[in-house]
Write a protein that holds these residues in place. Structure first.
Motif, PDB file in Angstrom:
ATOM      1  N   GLU A   1       0.812  -1.210   0.000  1.00 13.48           N
ATOM      2  CA  GLU A   1       0.000   0.000   0.000  1.00 13.48           C
ATOM      3  C   GLU A   1       0.847   1.262   0.000  1.00 13.48           C
ATOM      4  OE1 GLU A   1      -2.659  -0.539   3.312  1.00 13.48           O
ATOM      5  OE2 GLU A   1      -4.248  -1.139   1.911  1.00 13.48           O
TER       6      GLU A   1
ATOM      7  N   VAL B   1       0.915   5.319   1.252  1.00 15.04           N
ATOM      8  CA  VAL B   1       0.291   6.276   2.181  1.00 15.04           C
ATOM      9  C   VAL B   1       0.240   7.641   1.505  1.00 15.04           C
ATOM     10  CG1 VAL B   1       0.360   7.305   4.477  1.00 15.04           C
ATOM     11  CG2 VAL B   1       1.263   4.993   4.093  1.00 15.04           C
ATOM     12  N   LEU B   2      -0.972   8.183   1.378  1.00 18.37           N
ATOM     13  CA  LEU B   2      -1.129   9.485   0.726  1.00 18.37           C
ATOM     14  C   LEU B   2      -0.788  10.604   1.698  1.00 18.37           C
ATOM     15  CD1 LEU B   2      -4.480   8.979  -1.219  1.00 18.37           C
ATOM     16  CD2 LEU B   2      -2.134   8.701  -2.045  1.00 18.37           C
TER      17      LEU B   2
ATOM     18  N   ASP C   1      -2.601  12.858   2.928  1.00 21.86           N
ATOM     19  CA  ASP C   1      -3.582  13.041   4.016  1.00 21.86           C
ATOM     20  C   ASP C   1      -3.657  11.831   4.944  1.00 21.86           C
ATOM     21  OD1 ASP C   1      -4.778  11.209   2.405  1.00 21.86           O
ATOM     22  OD2 ASP C   1      -6.645  12.318   2.088  1.00 21.86           O
ATOM     23  N   GLY C   2      -2.746  10.904   4.761  1.00 23.95           N
ATOM     24  CA  GLY C   2      -2.688   9.762   5.667  1.00 23.95           C
ATOM     25  C   GLY C   2      -3.477   8.561   5.207  1.00 23.95           C
ATOM     26  N   ALA C   3      -4.294   8.734   4.162  1.00 20.90           N
ATOM     27  CA  ALA C   3      -5.085   7.605   3.679  1.00 20.90           C
ATOM     28  C   ALA C   3      -4.173   6.571   3.026  1.00 20.90           C
ATOM     29  CB  ALA C   3      -6.135   8.099   2.684  1.00 20.90           C
ATOM     30  N   ARG C   4      -4.570   5.300   3.097  1.00 25.66           N
ATOM     31  CA  ARG C   4      -3.779   4.229   2.503  1.00 25.66           C
ATOM     32  C   ARG C   4      -4.555   3.667   1.315  1.00 25.66           C
ATOM     33  NH1 ARG C   4      -0.099   2.871   6.618  1.00 25.66           N
ATOM     34  NH2 ARG C   4       0.502   0.918   5.646  1.00 25.66           N
ATOM     35  N   VAL C   5      -3.854   3.545   0.158  1.00 33.83           N
ATOM     36  CA  VAL C   5      -4.493   2.967  -1.029  1.00 33.83           C
ATOM     37  C   VAL C   5      -3.568   1.911  -1.624  1.00 33.83           C
ATOM     38  CG1 VAL C   5      -5.844   5.019  -1.633  1.00 33.83           C
ATOM     39  CG2 VAL C   5      -3.514   4.752  -2.527  1.00 33.83           C
TER      40      VAL C   5
ATOM     41  N   LEU D   1      -9.197   9.411  -6.223  1.00 35.38           N
ATOM     42  CA  LEU D   1      -9.046   8.881  -4.865  1.00 35.38           C
ATOM     43  C   LEU D   1      -9.853   9.684  -3.845  1.00 35.38           C
ATOM     44  CD1 LEU D   1      -5.235   8.008  -4.895  1.00 35.38           C
ATOM     45  CD2 LEU D   1      -7.180   6.531  -5.417  1.00 35.38           C
ATOM     46  N   ASP D   2     -10.740  10.534  -4.345  1.00 38.70           N
ATOM     47  CA  ASP D   2     -11.590  11.369  -3.483  1.00 38.70           C
ATOM     48  C   ASP D   2     -10.773  12.153  -2.459  1.00 38.70           C
ATOM     49  OD1 ASP D   2     -13.910  10.545  -4.740  1.00 38.70           O
ATOM     50  OD2 ASP D   2     -14.082   8.765  -3.453  1.00 38.70           O
ATOM     51  N   ALA D   3      -9.619  12.632  -2.868  1.00 43.66           N
ATOM     52  CA  ALA D   3      -8.785  13.442  -1.974  1.00 43.66           C
ATOM     53  C   ALA D   3      -8.724  14.862  -2.520  1.00 43.66           C
ATOM     54  CB  ALA D   3      -7.386  12.835  -1.868  1.00 43.66           C
TER      55      ALA D   3
END
Lengths: 326, 272
Positions: free
Chosen positions: B65, B67-68, B70-74, B237-239
């Motif tokens: 994965e 880490v973006l 903003d902290g989100a993981r994709v 990624l809705d960011a």
């Protein structure tokens, strides 16, 4: 002295209004002066010609009139409009047949015309109808769906002429329309241009073929080194710059120079002006038969004598070089 | 009656600059139609898809994965896919705008005839840009379909990202036109290819930009593709973030500048 368009013509009201008017028109490319102070007027319905050698400034003048090359100096009006400000409007009323065919080789014959018509905002249905009529006119109907690439030089040129007519132009601009064509193709093009002239289409032509200019043009200018050095109808130019007839004398293997030395002085008795070329002697005279007879009595007698009418070619060579100064 | 009115309206539009730009674009449509363009289209479309499969899923299997900011993981595939969309949106218009345009302008001298009509050099440039944009749109659409099919984006996200893809196409189409006016021979295209490929590798495509050393980040920040990827990635990624407006503005400016400068240079070449 060559008679050029009178100075101060701008103060007169031209009647009928000139379609093209140039005053002291100049085109420079860096240090090179391609067009050097040209004055001219083209009237509606006229078949006007630019005659000149390669590099005389004909095409540069044509491009300025066609609003694809801004003049460096001078005044130019086409339909009374300014090419710099009103380029698109002027071009919408011009038909241009450039020196290189510049056809679209990725398109078919018909597509070439229809696509080009779109640039003028001509509706599709009208474009298609005109395209078919024009292809008929230039004898290309049978090649309507053919690609452009395999067409012969003559066919491509005819297609280019058809393309130039798609917007029913008020002025048709032809830049060396028959250069590189075989005699049949040339004659077909001439026929079509003549028919257009009969329909009243104003045409502006450049050429270095004298016979072409003589056949087609009502009036022409002779250009040399960017300048207009003579102007008039073909007949008037011949009257003014040449004699009525020309006698061509050949002397077998005897060099004309030698002949001329031997009959020294007497040549000029037979004619108004003469010219000694490497292969023959030309006598310019009003009465060709009399001159020919007189020349035949000389020693050495010519091996062949040809009496012909003066042509534009004689005028052209007289004006632009290869000539003895009288 | 209605059609007659519509026809008149359209007729009037046809002899305006907009109509002429459209006419220039339609010439290319006509030529593409008769040349068998499909093959080229398929190749152009396949390239980013193959990258997505090999990098996203192949390399992604080992990377895990991401880490973006903003902290989100994709997943890595989700991270790479929007970048591949941006690259796909870039490729079509850029190469059509540069190679395609160069061949028409310098090699086939097509526009020498075009400018003898009411069409102006600017309209030539704009019409060609529109054409390359249309091609870009097709690439993007095709790539979006693949993303939806692979579960890397939803239909809603795709609809939101398509305008961004067009914007990327606009920027690179304009840039392509401009660069084409500087090109003198076919060999010069090798340089273009090299520039585009390095940009493709280092615009935050396969790794977050934060992974690069400071000075390199500045260079990356200057490339239009980076801003394009910021847009597509944010939307898919809705960011969403405000900085995306700046990204969009950057692309608009690049496209407009490219178009404007290109049309001036085209005018200088054609209208000597």
């Amino acid at each position: 002295m060559p008679h050029v368009v009178p100075v101060g013509y701008r103060h007169r009201v031209p009647k009928p209004a000139s379609l093209i008017e140039a005053h002291r028109l100049v085109k420079r490319f860096g240090d090179f002066v391609a067009v050097d102070g040209v004055d001219l007027q083209v009237q509606p319905g006229e078949f006007f010609g630019f005659l000149g050698a390669n590099g005389a400034g004909k095409s540069s003048t044509m491009r300025m009139i066609g609003c694809v090359s801004p003049p460096s100096e001078g005044v130019l009006r086409v339909f009374g409009l300014d090419p710099i400000k009103d380029g698109p409007v002027i071009r919408s009323r011009l038909g241009v047949c450039p020196q290189q065919d510049s056809l679209d080789e990725e398109l078919t014959v018909l597509e070439n015309l229809v696509v080009y018509a779109r640039y003028f905002g001509i509706p599709r249905r009208v474009a298609r109808q005109r395209a078919e009529e024009l292809l008929e006119f230039v004898q290309l109907s049978e090649r309507i769906t053919s690609k452009v690439e395999p067409l012969s030089g003559g066919m491509k040129r005819r297609l280019t002429i058809a393309r130039a007519l798609i917007n029913e132009p008020e002025i048709l601009m032809l830049d060396e329309p028959t250069t590189g064509l075989d005699p049949q193709a040339r004659h077909l093009v001439w026929e079509r241009l003549f028919q257009l002239k009969q329909r009243g289409v104003t045409q502006v032509l450049t050429t270095h073929y004298m016979d072409e200019a003589e056949q087609l043009c009502d009036r022409l200018v002779v250009m040399d080194h960017g300048k207009i050095i003579a102007e008039g109808s073909p007949r008037r130019l011949i009257e003014q710059y040449s004699t009525k007839e020309v006698v061509e004398l050949r002397f077998g293997n005897l060099p004309p120079e030698t002949v001329a030395r031997r009959i020294n002085g007497r040549i000029s008795e037979h004619c108004e002006r003469h010219e000694i070329l490497p292969d023959r002697i030309l006598l310019y005279t009003a009465d060709g038969d009399a001159a020919a007879e007189a020349a035949s009595r000389e020693h050495p007698a010519p091996s062949s004598v040809l009496v012909r009418r003066s042509t534009l070619e004689d005028v052209f060579l007289h004006l632009t070089g290869r000539t003895l100064v009288d | 009656m209605v059609t007659a009115v519509l026809a008149t309206r359209l007729g009037r539009l046809a002899s305006t600059p907009a109509g002429r730009i459209w006419a220039v674009c339609l010439r290319d449509v006509t030529a593409a139609h008769s040349v068998g363009y499909t093959f080229l289209l398929v190749v152009g479309f396949l390239e980013p898809v193959l990258y997505l499969l090999s990098m996203g899923f192949g390399v992604g299997g080992m990377v895990g994965e991401v880490v973006l900011a903003d902290g989100a993981r994709v997943s890595y595939a989700s991270f790479v896919a929007p970048a591949m969309l941006a690259a796909s949106a870039m490729n079509g218009p850029f190469f059509e705008g540069s190679i395609g345009f160069f061949s028409k302008m310098r090699y086939r001298k097509l526009f020498d005839a075009t400018i003898s009509t009411p069409v102006t050099p600017f309209e030539v440039a704009a019409g060609e840009l529109l054409w390359s944009l249309g091609q870009g749109a097709m690439y993007s659409l095709a790539f979006c379909t693949v993303m939806v099919a692979l579960g890397l984006a939803t239909l809603g996200q795709v609809l939101a990202v398509l305008p961004a893809a067009l914007l990327i196409g606009f920027a690179f189409g304009g840039l392509g036109l401009l660069l084409a006016t500087f090109i003198n021979s076919w060999k010069d295209f090798d340089y273009l290819g090299a520039i585009i490929f390095s940009m493709f590798l280092f615009s935050g495509t396969f790794t977050p930009v934060e992974a690069y050393p400071g000075p390199a980040q500045i260079i990356v920040w200057l490339t239009p593709l980076y801003h394009g990827i910021e847009l597509t990635r944010g939307l898919i990624l809705d960011a969403l973030s405000l900085s995306m407006l700046a990204d969009a503005a950057y692309l608009v400016v690049v496209g407009l500048l490219g178009l404007w400068l290109a049309s001036r240079r085209i005018a200088r070449t054609l209208c000597r």
